[in-house]
Design an enzyme around this catalytic site. Structure first.
Site, PDB file in Angstrom:
ATOM      1  N   ASP A 142     -22.767 -51.948 -53.872  1.00  0.00           N
ATOM      2  CA  ASP A 142     -22.230 -52.133 -52.523  1.00  0.00           C
ATOM      3  C   ASP A 142     -22.802 -51.072 -51.578  1.00  0.00           C
ATOM      4  OD1 ASP A 142     -20.679 -53.206 -50.496  1.00  0.00           O
ATOM      5  OD2 ASP A 142     -18.818 -53.137 -51.643  1.00  0.00           O
ATOM      6  N   ASP A 166     -19.813 -58.587 -45.470  1.00  0.00           N
ATOM      7  CA  ASP A 166     -18.405 -58.702 -45.085  1.00  0.00           C
ATOM      8  C   ASP A 166     -18.249 -59.629 -43.877  1.00  0.00           C
ATOM      9  OD1 ASP A 166     -18.004 -56.927 -47.106  1.00  0.00           O
ATOM     10  OD2 ASP A 166     -17.711 -55.187 -45.823  1.00  0.00           O
ATOM     11  N   GLU A 213     -27.132 -50.733 -47.566  1.00  0.00           N
ATOM     12  CA  GLU A 213     -28.080 -50.742 -46.443  1.00  0.00           C
ATOM     13  C   GLU A 213     -28.809 -49.389 -46.251  1.00  0.00           C
ATOM     14  OE1 GLU A 213     -25.046 -53.556 -46.546  1.00  0.00           O
ATOM     15  OE2 GLU A 213     -24.732 -51.452 -46.052  1.00  0.00           O
TER      16      GLU A 213
END
Length: 659
Positions: free
Chosen positions: A370, A440, A373
């Site tokens: 997770d 998300d 980025e």
């Protein structure tokens, strides 16, 4: 006027302040690099070039390179254009002679970096697809201006497929943008060392995708055990809670491939281990799940908190991303956090050592990567210092090396079936066995519509393993009739995505079961998100689609094998197989493998929808068994318990599989 010369199979153009090198990079592929001085070997994530049998000849003042079915023409002035073997123009540089504006722009900055621009002529009727994922609600990218960067819900994979018969790779991890304008196409890097792009030609999208994967890598073979349903919610707070959900699925006879232990199961971010107060015996949990035929996916965050037991050692050894200016905190999430620097080989080895000690040694072999980025706030890329450079130049590489951290570690342990979930990707990420998910996203019908387009762009971008949070992530009330319908329609769509995965932060949040004395106690678990959480009607429909997916698993596994061997995605836009003009416009139908056409329903209350049947084939309605000729529109019923599906005539799949 530039000076054009040749060195073996390379074409060199020299101008004042400009050095251009054009060379074959495998058969049917040409690479172009432009520097203010010497060309640099910055391959970034590309694989080594393959051999080709390119030839170069002179035609008047033009220099011509022929590489397989791709022809490159360089004029005496150094202007470049690309053609196919039929003599059809694919794309060409845009030189505005009347304004003395070049197609290639390099404006110097400090530290050997440049603001770069590459301009191409526009083509009437051209369509563009790919560029990774972003919920921008666009299918054809023509007319769009899009940022080149990594953010939550946005993965920049700078490859596009053109309807004119070529693929284009912008081989640059710098922050920038691309403008698919009506007057020109322009690629921009804000801080980079050289222009670097590749053009790939093919007779059809499949050939182009195959050659693109030869540049960036093929996905490994997808584990057959993972083709079923994955169960997740915002977070299960305890070992006992997670096991109780797995047992309930087993009791109900609903097969699971995977169940997820999500974030904040750790004492501090950057500890990379279970909090023993709530996960007292993970090895026993893994064993019990294995006996039920269920794999465990465990969340990993790359964040490192100053309170972590690893923080000071990592800081002293330069294993963390730093701020160029100001405090080192890059994001605030239950504390002031920074990130391990995935571009640093020592940091990768350190993180894997901790993961191996605290997870892998317990039998956990699948990880959820997770915050990939990485997610920073604000997104001031110029304020990031990585091991390999400033963030403006290299930021897009972070998810690539994050995935490589785990892939290399798992490979070193002899693991063959590698499958990790990740929130971001770059060129070549697919070769590390990652499932990309769309981040998300919101939990409503508008978001569902956008996800159809997002999944198709990802497929074109070379990532065959893709999934979305079924039902969306942010919100969604299980007691709302409208949301229940949204969940049903999303679940039907999810059953025909490459990876079939429940997840979301549902409304009606539970009170945390843990006291607020650890990090765990400050993070709610979210509302229930199991199949039985949405009422009897929804449960019955969703259970039915789980069983359809179960019956399709051999078919799905075959498509994954094709993806790993040939680069052909499992989820394909219609134009992939049918190059009719209308197929470049239809975003809400797609091919799932070669034989199933999926027609999702993405509006509340919709009980019928129009479907286009591509020409050249006959199509069988999976719900009724009725056969239709291709080449036109029909309207079909879409009751709440049915997603319209059509089977290509001649397939071995029978309508009864879907009913």
């Amino acid at each position: 006027m530039g000076m054009v010369r040749t060195i073996k199979t390379k074409i060199i153009v020299m101008n004042e302040g400009e050095h251009v090198q054009i060379e074959p990079y495998g058969k049917h592929i040409v690479r172009v690099r432009v520097s203010a001085d010497e060309i640099q070997d910055l391959d970034w994530t590309l694989l080594p070039k393959e051999e080709s049998e390119a030839t170069i000849k002179k035609e008047g003042t033009d220099t011509i390179m022929v590489n397989g079915n791709l022809l490159v023409k360089v004029t005496g002035q150094g202007h470049i254009s690309f053609w196919n073997q039929k003599g059809e123009l694919l794309c060409s540089e845009l030189w505005r002679m009347e304004r003395d504006t070049p197609a290639r722009i390099l404006r110097g900055k400090t530290g050997g970096l440049f603001h770069l621009e590459q301009h191409f002529c526009t083509r009437a009727g051209e369509h563009f697809f790919g560029l990774g994922q972003e919920a921008h609600d666009l299918f054809d990218l023509k007319g769009a201006t899009l940022d080149l960067c990594q953010q939550n819900t946005k993965s920049t994979i700078p490859f596009v497929l053109s309807s004119k018969g070529y693929g284009f790779v912008w081989n640059n991890p710098a922050i920038g943008r691309v403008e698919f304008g009506t007057s020109e196409t322009r690629w921009v890097a804000e801080a980079a060392r050289q222009i670097d792009y590749l053009v790939i030609v093919g007779d059809n999208p499949g050939e182009i995708e195959n050659r693109y994967c030869r540049l960036t890598g093929f996905a490994p073979e997808f584990p057959e055990w993972a083709t079923g349903l994955w169960q997740s919610k915002l977070r299960y707070e305890t070992q006992e809670e997670l096991l109780s959900v797995a047992k309930e699925y087993e009791k109900r006879g609903i097969p699971l491939s995977m169940i997820v232990c999500d974030y904040f199961h750790w004492p501090q971010q950057g500890d990379w281990k279970f909090d023993k107060a709530y996960w007292p015996d993970p090895a026993a949990m893994v064993k019990e799940l294995t006996e039920m035929g269920i794999h465990l996916l465990v969340s990993i965050w790359p964040t490192v908190d100053p309170r972590s037991e690893n923080y000071f050692e990592m800081r002293e050894q330069n294993m963390l991303i730093r701020a160029e200016r100001g405090p080192g905190a890059l994001v605030y999430c239950r504390g002031a956090e920074t990130y391990y620097d995935s571009t640093n080989p020592s940091a990768r080895e350190f993180v894997w050592k901790k993961v191996k000690e605290h997870y892998y040694s317990l039998g956990i072999q699948n990880f959820w990567l997770d915050e990939a980025e990485p997610e920073i706030g604000p997104y001031d890329y110029d304020n990031l210092r990585y091991w390999i450079g400033n963030g403006m130049e290299v930021s897009s590489l972070y998810p690539f090396y994050y995935a490589k951290t785990f892939y290399d570690g798992q490979k070193s342990e002899g693991q063959n079936e590698i499958l990790n979930l990740i929130r971001c990707a770059f060129l070549g990420s697919q070769r590390f066995g990652v499932v990309l998910w769309s981040g998300d996203i919101c939990a409503d019908f508008d978001s569902l519509r956008r996800q159809i387009k997002t999944g198709l762009h990802v497929a074109v971008s070379g990532i065959p393993w893709w999934t979305t949070d079924i039902g969306g992530f942010h919100g969604g009330d299980p007691d709302s009739e409208e949301y229940r319908e949204c969940m049903i329609r999303w679940f039907q769509f999810g059953a025909f995505c490459p990876v079939f995965r429940m997840h979301g932060f549902r409304d009606k949040k539970d009170r945390p079961v843990s006291p607020p004395v650890t990090m765990d106690g400050f993070c709610y678990s979210g509302g229930a998100n199991e199949l039985w959480s949405y009422g009897e009607e929804a449960y019955s429909i969703m259970e039915h689609y789980v069983m359809i997916r179960e019956r399709l698993r051999p078919y799905i596994s075959r498509q994954f094998r094709i993806a790993s061997e040939e680069g052909i995605p499992v989820m394909k836009p219609l134009f992939f197989d049918f190059q009719e003009e209308i197929c470049y416009e239809i975003f809400d139908q797609y091919l799932f493998g070669p034989d199933i056409m999926v027609c999702p329903v993405y509006e509340n209350g919709m009980r019928e929808r129009r479907v286009y049947l591509p020409a050249g084939e006959s199509w069988i309605d999976a719900a009724t068994g009725k056969e239709y000729g291709g080449g036109g529109w029909i309207t079909v019923e879409a009751p709440l318990d049915k997603i319209p599906l059509f089977l290509r005539r001649g397939t071995n799949l029978k309508p009864e599989i879907f009913n």
